[in-house]
Design an enzyme around this catalytic site. Structure first.
Site, PDB file in Angstrom:
ATOM      1  N   GLY A   1      94.578  38.395 -75.691  1.00  0.00           N
ATOM      2  CA  GLY A   1      95.072  37.354 -76.604  1.00  0.00           C
ATOM      3  C   GLY A   1      94.261  37.589 -77.820  1.00  0.00           C
ATOM      4  O   GLY A   1      93.777  38.561 -77.983  1.00  0.00           O
ATOM      5  N   GLY A   2      94.449  36.387 -78.710  1.00  0.00           N
ATOM      6  CA  GLY A   2      93.754  36.443 -79.873  1.00  0.00           C
ATOM      7  C   GLY A   2      92.345  36.630 -79.848  1.00  0.00           C
ATOM      8  O   GLY A   2      91.572  36.948 -81.032  1.00  0.00           O
TER       9      GLY A   2
ATOM     10  N   ASP B   1      91.802  22.038 -73.815  1.00  0.00           N
ATOM     11  CA  ASP B   1      92.986  22.800 -73.848  1.00  0.00           C
ATOM     12  C   ASP B   1      93.596  22.966 -72.657  1.00  0.00           C
ATOM     13  O   ASP B   1      94.305  24.046 -72.434  1.00  0.00           O
ATOM     14  CB  ASP B   1      92.518  24.288 -74.451  1.00  0.00           C
ATOM     15  CG  ASP B   1      93.762  24.845 -75.379  1.00  0.00           C
ATOM     16  OD1 ASP B   1      94.821  24.330 -75.470  1.00  0.00           O
ATOM     17  OD2 ASP B   1      93.773  26.156 -75.564  1.00  0.00           O
TER      18      ASP B   1
END
Length: 331
Positions: free
Chosen positions: A33-34, A144
């Site tokens: 991912g980022g 989240d």
């Protein structure tokens, strides 16, 4: 390695065959991912296979956040929260290991199956609520919760909560010991599951997670987000319009997507999605209790209408078989 003591080894901190800290041999990369990447690794002494999460984006407070995530997960023991087993810093790269899971994310399951069925949706939501309630009891707000951060484990068709990397530690003493960041001026999370009080830049408490779970329960029952405008389950309006809907617009009636849904179940979902946090379930434990009672009542009234047998790998009639591989996905 930069002045912080952490290195930036690019998008792939470790390569297959590399041994991390003399203990874990990298088998393959599972996802990226980022901020980080996840690998399947083998303990060189025991032969045990686990998942290893490594940070590849060293900017800002990411290293401190990942360390805090590792410590947070290490303190929480619950069957619906992914379990951490080890961690450290290898040549400036922060990493930790966790149990290796077989299955797929809740997002992938919704894309594969569509609506998950009322009983199964209530069961999954209750497991999420019980796991997050343990985090809340430890003064941790997830912030989240979304289908991408929920894992459906093939064995037992059960849930694991992933990725506490953006969580908020509400205890001042624990926060000062674990994480020194400035979240006050940052909007952290995923807009499609973010409560109105967060979008208004106000303070949000644990009831923000209740709101996010309300969205996920809606999505599990309907097979789509309440504001999806296209054929796909997540064809959402532009960010500005989506934010306005989160603040001002009631969700579309869930019964439009699930005509057989009892009204008393829809009321549980709508209460979790209340714009005013004072009108939601006031804790995850309260929501978990309501979900379990609803599932028991529904199953009692519909004993032969379950869309899934509950046996791992068996889906609704006509659904393709589940393709399961060892995974530990992340954003």
């Amino acid at each position: 390695m930069d002045g912080t003591g952490f290195s930036d080894r690019g998008d792939d901190p470790f390569k297959p065959g590399e041994v991390v800290e003399g203990r874990y041999r990298v088998i393959r990369r599972l996802s990226a991912g980022g901020v980080g990447a996840v690998y399947e690794v083998e303990h060189v002494f025991t032969g045990l296979h686990v998942a290893l999460k490594a940070l590849h984006n060293q900017r800002g407070d990411n290293p401190e956040r990942m360390r805090a995530e590792a410590r947070t997960l290490a303190e929480m023991r619950h069957p619906n929260i992914v379990q951490i087993t080890d961690g450290g810093v290898a040549e400036g790269t922060v990493w930790f290991t966790m149990e290796l899971l077989e299955g797929c994310t809740l997002r992938d399951e919704i894309l594969r199956v569509g609506p998950l069925g009322i009983s199964r949706s209530l069961r999954f939501a209750r497991q999420i609520a019980e796991g997050v309630a343990v985090a809340h009891a430890a003064d941790v707000i997830h912030r989240d919760l979304k289908p991408e951060n929920i894992f459906v484990v093939t064995e037992g068709d059960r849930i694991k909560i992933l990725d506490f990397g953006t969580s908020k530690i509400t205890s001042k003493q624990r926060r000062s010991a674990m994480l020194k960041t400035t979240d006050r001026f940052r909007l952290i999370g995923t807009q499609a599951y973010m409560p109105p009080e967060r979008l208004r830049a106000g303070l949000a408490d644990a009831r923000a997670d209740v709101y996010a779970l309300g969205h996920m329960l809606y999505e599990m029952i309907a097979g789509r987000h309440c504001w999806s405008e296209g054929p796909g389950p997540l064809d959402l309006p532009p960010p500005h319009e989506l934010g306005l809907r989160q603040i001002y617009t009631p969700p579309r009636a869930l019964s439009e997507h699930a005509p057989d849904l009892p009204e008393w179940i829809e009321q549980i979902v709508l209460r979790a999605l209340a714009k005013d946090p004072d009108h939601r379930q006031q804790s995850m434990q309260e929501l978990a209790t309501a979900l379990e009672a609803a599932r028991e009542r529904y199953d009692g009234e519909h004993p032969v209408q379950s869309p899934r047998t509950g046996i791992a790998g068996v889906g609704p009639p006509g659904a393709p078989p589940i393709d399961t591989e060892p995974m530990a996905p992340m954003q």
